[in-house]
Motif scaffolding. Sequence first.
Motif, PDB file in Angstrom:
ATOM      1  N   VAL A   1       0.946  -1.342   0.243  1.00  0.00           N
ATOM      2  CA  VAL A   1      -0.304   0.085   0.156  1.00  0.00           C
ATOM      3  C   VAL A   1       0.564   1.502   0.166  1.00  0.00           C
ATOM      4  O   VAL A   1       0.649   2.565  -0.852  1.00  0.00           O
TER       5      VAL A   1
ATOM      6  N   TYR B   1      -5.879  -4.054  -3.737  1.00  0.00           N
ATOM      7  CA  TYR B   1      -5.846  -3.112  -3.452  1.00  0.00           C
ATOM      8  C   TYR B   1      -5.249  -2.602  -4.755  1.00  0.00           C
ATOM      9  O   TYR B   1      -5.998  -1.222  -5.053  1.00  0.00           O
TER      10      TYR B   1
ATOM     11  N   PRO C   1      -7.887   0.971  -5.013  1.00  0.00           N
ATOM     12  CA  PRO C   1      -7.169   1.564  -3.759  1.00  0.00           C
ATOM     13  C   PRO C   1      -7.806   2.306  -2.799  1.00  0.00           C
ATOM     14  O   PRO C   1      -8.098   3.656  -3.685  1.00  0.00           O
TER      15      PRO C   1
ATOM     16  N   SER D   1      -6.820   6.066  -2.358  1.00  0.00           N
ATOM     17  CA  SER D   1      -6.524   7.277  -3.295  1.00  0.00           C
ATOM     18  C   SER D   1      -7.845   8.669  -3.564  1.00  0.00           C
ATOM     19  O   SER D   1      -9.071   8.212  -3.322  1.00  0.00           O
TER      20      SER D   1
END
Length: 274
Positions: free
Chosen positions: A64, A107, A111, A114
């Motif tokens: 991440v 992810y 995401p 984001s």
Amino acid sequence: MNKIWQFSSYNLWSQFAPPVGQEQFHCDMKRGFAKARKREPQVAPLLATDNTPQRIGILAQKGVYEFHQNPQQFSGKDGVEQLAEILQLSQESATVQERVLVILTNYHQHPILSGKNIIKLNRGDEGFPPPILILEGNYQFNFYAAIDCIFAEPDGTLHILDFKTGKSEFDHRQAYLYLLATSYLYPQKPAIASFYNLETGKQSEPITTTVDTLKAFQIEMASIAKRHQKDLKRYRNNPDEFNIIFPPNPGLNCFYCPFNSICQFSTVKLEVTA
């Protein structure tokens, strides 16, 4: 100023009292090995080695972090493959590779950070965070809270997000302790907390708190710190009473315990040597 040895954290609390429903997997002797005997030649190497769930968690967090260090990877079809190379995933076990690739793919497709106003995003391998010195009554202790991510909501509220992997249920005690930490780190900011499982996509509802609730958790952290120091002192004075001070709970949990190879009560060890 004298160094503060007393400490508390969610990790320590979970070694005293497991989440509801996980009592059968709790063994206080693990706390004894990890905290009281951590420098012994047999114990230290076991603590220095990550088990499979730990490796998956660390690499997931790193994934991440790297995604948001290089956002262009989100738009590329080979973003997951690039990230796997950055993480040197090929050097991990087959199980770790398989599960982390699923996490990275999930992810990459979803995401959740984001577009967020990220204030803090840990890499996952920083070690212990700086302690927060807490004074509860006339008792001082260091409080440790390794927060995965903090981002700001549009209204300015801080959102503490904790990433999870595996199948374990969310332990809301951890969220409240992160909110306690945030009340010290960002005292003028309102805050909420939530969990997100990078492997399953499951997300908790936002968790809020009150001043009185945070005070109750602070009192509990002080109590945990005192009890732990009392146990350590008892062990230093009476090392032969290790299994009395830190009682074992042999059973299924032995299969997942990092100390099963050196613990005289381990059912795994007994089965192997039988």
